[in-house]
Design an enzyme around this catalytic site. Structure first.
Site, PDB file in Angstrom:
ATOM      1  N   ARG A 292      -6.071  11.775  -7.208  1.00 55.17           N
ATOM      2  CA  ARG A 292      -6.904  10.579  -7.303  1.00 55.17           C
ATOM      3  C   ARG A 292      -8.311  10.831  -7.821  1.00 55.17           C
ATOM      4  O   ARG A 292      -8.881  10.021  -8.546  1.00 55.17           O
ATOM      5  CB  ARG A 292      -6.983   9.908  -5.936  1.00 55.17           C
ATOM      6  CG  ARG A 292      -7.887   8.689  -5.899  1.00 55.17           C
ATOM      7  CD  ARG A 292      -8.156   8.344  -4.457  1.00 55.17           C
ATOM      8  NE  ARG A 292      -9.105   7.292  -4.262  1.00 55.17           N
ATOM      9  CZ  ARG A 292     -10.412   7.396  -4.419  1.00 55.17           C
ATOM     10  NH1 ARG A 292     -10.927   8.511  -4.860  1.00 55.17           N
ATOM     11  NH2 ARG A 292     -11.208   6.387  -4.154  1.00 55.17           N
TER      12      ARG A 292
ATOM     13  N   ARG B 161       0.821  -1.219   0.000  1.00 56.31           N
ATOM     14  CA  ARG B 161       0.000   0.000   0.000  1.00 56.31           C
ATOM     15  C   ARG B 161       0.856   1.271   0.000  1.00 56.31           C
ATOM     16  O   ARG B 161       0.446   2.290   0.542  1.00 56.31           O
ATOM     17  CB  ARG B 161      -0.955   0.033   1.194  1.00 56.31           C
ATOM     18  CG  ARG B 161      -2.032  -1.020   1.143  1.00 56.31           C
ATOM     19  CD  ARG B 161      -3.158  -0.584   0.223  1.00 56.31           C
ATOM     20  NE  ARG B 161      -4.190  -1.605   0.173  1.00 56.31           N
ATOM     21  CZ  ARG B 161      -5.261  -1.600   0.960  1.00 56.31           C
ATOM     22  NH1 ARG B 161      -5.457  -0.625   1.808  1.00 56.31           N
ATOM     23  NH2 ARG B 161      -6.141  -2.552   0.865  1.00 56.31           N
TER      24      ARG B 161
ATOM     25  N   ARG C 287      -3.243   6.443   0.021  1.00 61.77           N
ATOM     26  CA  ARG C 287      -3.777   7.572   0.773  1.00 61.77           C
ATOM     27  C   ARG C 287      -2.833   8.270   1.721  1.00 61.77           C
ATOM     28  O   ARG C 287      -3.111   9.376   2.151  1.00 61.77           O
ATOM     29  CB  ARG C 287      -4.996   7.102   1.573  1.00 61.77           C
ATOM     30  CG  ARG C 287      -6.165   6.776   0.712  1.00 61.77           C
ATOM     31  CD  ARG C 287      -7.233   6.103   1.509  1.00 61.77           C
ATOM     32  NE  ARG C 287      -6.736   4.850   2.060  1.00 61.77           N
ATOM     33  CZ  ARG C 287      -7.397   4.091   2.911  1.00 61.77           C
ATOM     34  NH1 ARG C 287      -8.571   4.470   3.336  1.00 61.77           N
ATOM     35  NH2 ARG C 287      -6.884   2.968   3.357  1.00 61.77           N
TER      36      ARG C 287
ATOM     37  N   TYR D 201     -14.891 -11.623   0.329  1.00 61.25           N
ATOM     38  CA  TYR D 201     -15.670 -10.422  -0.030  1.00 61.25           C
ATOM     39  C   TYR D 201     -16.913 -10.794  -0.829  1.00 61.25           C
ATOM     40  O   TYR D 201     -17.981 -10.202  -0.652  1.00 61.25           O
ATOM     41  CB  TYR D 201     -14.811  -9.436  -0.836  1.00 61.25           C
ATOM     42  CG  TYR D 201     -13.774  -8.736   0.008  1.00 61.25           C
ATOM     43  CD1 TYR D 201     -14.138  -7.754   0.921  1.00 61.25           C
ATOM     44  CD2 TYR D 201     -12.430  -9.053  -0.094  1.00 61.25           C
ATOM     45  CE1 TYR D 201     -13.193  -7.116   1.706  1.00 61.25           C
ATOM     46  CE2 TYR D 201     -11.464  -8.424   0.679  1.00 61.25           C
ATOM     47  CZ  TYR D 201     -11.857  -7.456   1.584  1.00 61.25           C
ATOM     48  OH  TYR D 201     -10.926  -6.830   2.363  1.00 61.25           O
TER      49      TYR D 201
ATOM     50  N   ASP E  46      -6.335  -3.260  -7.638  1.00 64.76           N
ATOM     51  CA  ASP E  46      -6.876  -3.805  -6.394  1.00 64.76           C
ATOM     52  C   ASP E  46      -7.106  -5.296  -6.559  1.00 64.76           C
ATOM     53  O   ASP E  46      -7.176  -5.797  -7.688  1.00 64.76           O
ATOM     54  CB  ASP E  46      -8.192  -3.112  -6.008  1.00 64.76           C
ATOM     55  CG  ASP E  46      -8.535  -3.345  -4.535  1.00 64.76           C
ATOM     56  OD1 ASP E  46      -8.040  -2.592  -3.680  1.00 64.76           O
ATOM     57  OD2 ASP E  46      -9.257  -4.311  -4.237  1.00 64.76           O
TER      58      ASP E  46
HETATM   59  O1  CP3 Z   1       0.126   0.469  -2.996  1.00 60.86           O
HETATM   60  C1  CP3 Z   1      -0.271  -0.682  -3.246  1.00 60.86           C
HETATM   61  O2  CP3 Z   1      -0.075  -1.658  -2.471  1.00 60.86           O
HETATM   62  C2  CP3 Z   1      -0.878  -0.960  -4.597  1.00 60.86           C
HETATM   63  C3  CP3 Z   1      -2.230  -1.034  -4.811  1.00 60.86           C
HETATM   64  C4  CP3 Z   1      -3.156  -1.870  -3.935  1.00 60.86           C
HETATM   65  C5  CP3 Z   1      -4.437  -1.400  -3.537  1.00 60.86           C
HETATM   66  N1  CP3 Z   1      -5.092  -2.422  -2.927  1.00 60.86           N
HETATM   67  C6  CP3 Z   1      -4.954  -0.056  -3.801  1.00 60.86           C
HETATM   68  C7  CP3 Z   1      -5.977   0.468  -2.896  1.00 60.86           C
HETATM   69  C8  CP3 Z   1      -3.041  -3.190  -3.500  1.00 60.86           C
HETATM   70  C9  CP3 Z   1      -1.876  -4.161  -3.625  1.00 60.86           C
HETATM   71  C10 CP3 Z   1      -4.279  -3.525  -2.864  1.00 60.86           C
HETATM   72  C11 CP3 Z   1      -4.558  -4.863  -2.327  1.00 60.86           C
HETATM   73  C12 CP3 Z   1      -5.760  -5.081  -1.523  1.00 60.86           C
HETATM   74  N2  CP3 Z   1      -7.000  -4.531  -1.679  1.00 60.86           N
HETATM   75  C13 CP3 Z   1      -5.826  -6.029  -0.476  1.00 60.86           C
HETATM   76  C14 CP3 Z   1      -4.702  -6.919  -0.052  1.00 60.86           C
HETATM   77  C15 CP3 Z   1      -3.718  -6.206   0.788  1.00 60.86           C
HETATM   78  C16 CP3 Z   1      -4.191  -5.869   2.179  1.00 60.86           C
HETATM   79  O3  CP3 Z   1      -4.166  -4.685   2.511  1.00 60.86           O
HETATM   80  O4  CP3 Z   1      -4.546  -6.795   2.928  1.00 60.86           O
HETATM   81  C17 CP3 Z   1      -7.128  -5.979   0.047  1.00 60.86           C
HETATM   82  C18 CP3 Z   1      -7.658  -6.805   1.202  1.00 60.86           C
HETATM   83  C19 CP3 Z   1      -7.860  -5.036  -0.729  1.00 60.86           C
HETATM   84  C20 CP3 Z   1      -9.283  -4.665  -0.608  1.00 60.86           C
HETATM   85  C21 CP3 Z   1      -9.401  -3.217  -0.275  1.00 60.86           C
HETATM   86  N3  CP3 Z   1      -9.281  -2.201  -1.204  1.00 60.86           N
HETATM   87  C22 CP3 Z   1      -9.555  -2.614   0.996  1.00 60.86           C
HETATM   88  C23 CP3 Z   1      -9.740  -3.373   2.304  1.00 60.86           C
HETATM   89  C24 CP3 Z   1      -9.519  -1.222   0.819  1.00 60.86           C
HETATM   90  C25 CP3 Z   1      -9.555  -0.127   1.877  1.00 60.86           C
HETATM   91  C26 CP3 Z   1     -10.797   0.628   1.922  1.00 60.86           C
HETATM   92  C27 CP3 Z   1     -10.612   1.940   2.639  1.00 60.86           C
HETATM   93  O5  CP3 Z   1     -10.798   2.982   1.988  1.00 60.86           O
HETATM   94  O6  CP3 Z   1     -10.289   1.923   3.842  1.00 60.86           O
HETATM   95  C28 CP3 Z   1      -9.349  -0.992  -0.562  1.00 60.86           C
HETATM   96  C29 CP3 Z   1      -9.236   0.319  -1.208  1.00 60.86           C
HETATM   97  C30 CP3 Z   1      -7.872   0.650  -1.731  1.00 60.86           C
HETATM   98  N4  CP3 Z   1      -7.150  -0.156  -2.551  1.00 60.86           N
HETATM   99  C31 CP3 Z   1      -7.145   1.847  -1.530  1.00 60.86           C
HETATM  100  C32 CP3 Z   1      -5.976   1.750  -2.281  1.00 60.86           C
HETATM  101  C33 CP3 Z   1      -4.912   2.793  -2.452  1.00 60.86           C
HETATM  102  C34 CP3 Z   1      -7.592   3.056  -0.664  1.00 60.86           C
HETATM  103  C35 CP3 Z   1      -8.631   3.724  -1.265  1.00 60.86           C
HETATM  104  C36 CP3 Z   1      -8.885   4.980  -1.879  1.00 60.86           C
HETATM  105  O7  CP3 Z   1      -8.066   5.803  -2.322  1.00 60.86           O
HETATM  106  O8  CP3 Z   1     -10.128   5.123  -1.908  1.00 60.86           O
END
Ligand code: CP3
Length: 348
Positions: free
Chosen positions: A41, A28, A32, A152, A77
């Site tokens: 974004r 990540r 954010r 999910y 994602d």
């Molecule tokens: O920087 C990176 O690692 C690259 C991109 C990446 C994202 N998600 C972008 C993202 C990666 C590798 C992921 C993987 C991901 N997504 C996982 C596995 C890794 C982990 O953290 O366990 C999981 C479980 C998800 C599902 C997911 N997507 C969640 C739980 C969330 C958070 C929701 C929130 O807003 O709290 C996301 C959203 C997400 N995916 C964001 C990013 C940068 C944040 C959102 C945004 O900008 O709205």
């Protein structure tokens, strides 16, 4: 121009070779916690940003520029392929993936059709192709592991105890196995397309596997993840396997076949090696919550982890889980500096 990656410390460790320094990147890292990310974004679901190759390319590059990390991770994602086939899943800001109609019975399987990456998610592959011409470090492609993505799709969104998922596992094992098998095929197609477009390594995120006992993991989950690692072996790139709360699952996860195993902060690196063998290649394991502390305290924690690595050169520094949004980027800058300057000094 595609960069020459023969000197990459990250790839050297993945191949079991001694690198010039301990490589570091952060799960990540693109996201954010970076003000430059929040600036570009745009509002709404991140699916819009993922579907825009110029934007997704820039977001992937931002942490590489700022931190000087040894690898980039594609901005996408784990639910992107499922979204791309029209299953009906969105990523709600502050919540995570939410499915309109969760899987409740075999009839819902029709929405989990075969993924054709070139047709269904061409924007992801365009982002990968853009990135490999711009990056001077390896690009890590990734997929969600079948169990974590299934959780999910079955729960309908993030869930604390995965009750519906575990119930289906026990009550309807054939349906559960079919869901995981389809998701495994989807991950194989997605990872293969990312590598063919230029990704240098792949990571399988099984973030929530740690909620399972070794028995349940072995009997209901392992084979689907194993199928993925076997299928992508012939692509010739390093394969990383990640989860949290997986201390008791580490030997089983390793048996799924990856080259590198993720370790979270609950298991010291030397303890993980005692469980997996001294020759195993580890990635981890700073607690992301500790990165909210002051710089000197975080530096001390990084030094403690370097010491716990016990002089082993088969190690990629990372967090035990993703960067938290409230993290001060200056803390991560210092973490990179300390790992690069001191990580290799203790090598045996
Ligand atoms: O920087 C990176 O690692 C690259 C991109 C990446 C994202 N998600 C972008 C993202 C990666 C590798 C992921 C993987 C991901 N997504 C996982 C596995 C890794 C982990 O953290 O366990 C999981 C479980 C998800 C599902 C997911 N997507 C969640 C739980 C969330 C958070 C929701 C929130 O807003 O709290 C996301 C959203 C997400 N995916 C964001 C990013 C940068 C944040 C959102 C945004 O900008 O709205």
């Amino acid at each position: 121009m595609t960069a020459d990656l023969t000197e990459s410390a990250f790839l050297a460790v993945c191949r079991g070779e001694r690198p010039t320094h301990v490589p570091v990147w952060f799960m990540r890292q693109a996201g954010r916690s970076l003000p430059e990310y929040r600036e570009i974004r745009g509002p709404g679901s991140i699916n819009h940003a993922i579907a825009n190759p110029d934007l997704a390319t820039e977001i992937t590059l931002q942490p590489v520029r700022r931190y000087g990390v040894d690898a980039a991770i594609l901005f996408s994602d784990i639910v992107t392929p499922v979204h791309a086939i029209g299953f009906g899943i969105d990523i709600k800001p502050g919540v995570g993936p939410v499915a309109e109609k969760p899987i409740r019975s075999a009839e819902d399987l029709s929405r989990l059709r075969v993924l054709d990456p070139d047709v269904d998610m061409p924007y992801v592959l365009e982002t990968v192709r853009n990135l490999v011409t711009e990056l001077d470090v390896p690009l890590i492609g990734f997929a969600g592991a079948p169990f974590t993505v299934a959780s999910y799709l079955i729960e309908g969104g993030p869930s604390k105890n995965k009750a519906l998922t575990k119930s289906m596992m026990l009550n309807e094992p054939a349906l559960f196995a079919e869901i995981l098998d389809r998701l495994a095929d989807m991950a194989i197609a997605s990872l293969t397309s990312q590598v063919q477009a230029g990704a240098s390594a792949v990571q399988l995120f099984d973030s929530w596997a740690g909620c399972l006992s070794p028995h349940l993991y072995e009997s209901h989950v392992l084979s689907a993840s194993q199928k993925i690692f076997e299928a992508v072996a012939s692509l010739g790139v390093p394969r990383i396997h990640f989860g949290i709360n997986t201390g008791e699952l580490l030997p089983l996860m390793r048996s799924a076949g990856a080259d590198v195993v993720g370790v979270d902060w609950l298991v010291p690196l030397d303890v993980a090696r005692a469980r997996l063998g001294a020759e195993s290649i580890l990635q981890g394991n700073l607690d992301p919550v500790l990165c909210l502390a002051e710089v000197p305290q975080v530096e001390a924690e990084v030094r403690r982890i370097i010491a716990s690595n016990d002089g082993n050169d088969r190690w990629i520094f990372n967090l035990g889980h993703g960067v938290l949004p409230e993290t001060n980027p200056e803390v991560l800058e210092r973490v990179v500096d300390v790992v690069h300057a001191e990580g290799h000094l203790a090598w045996a």
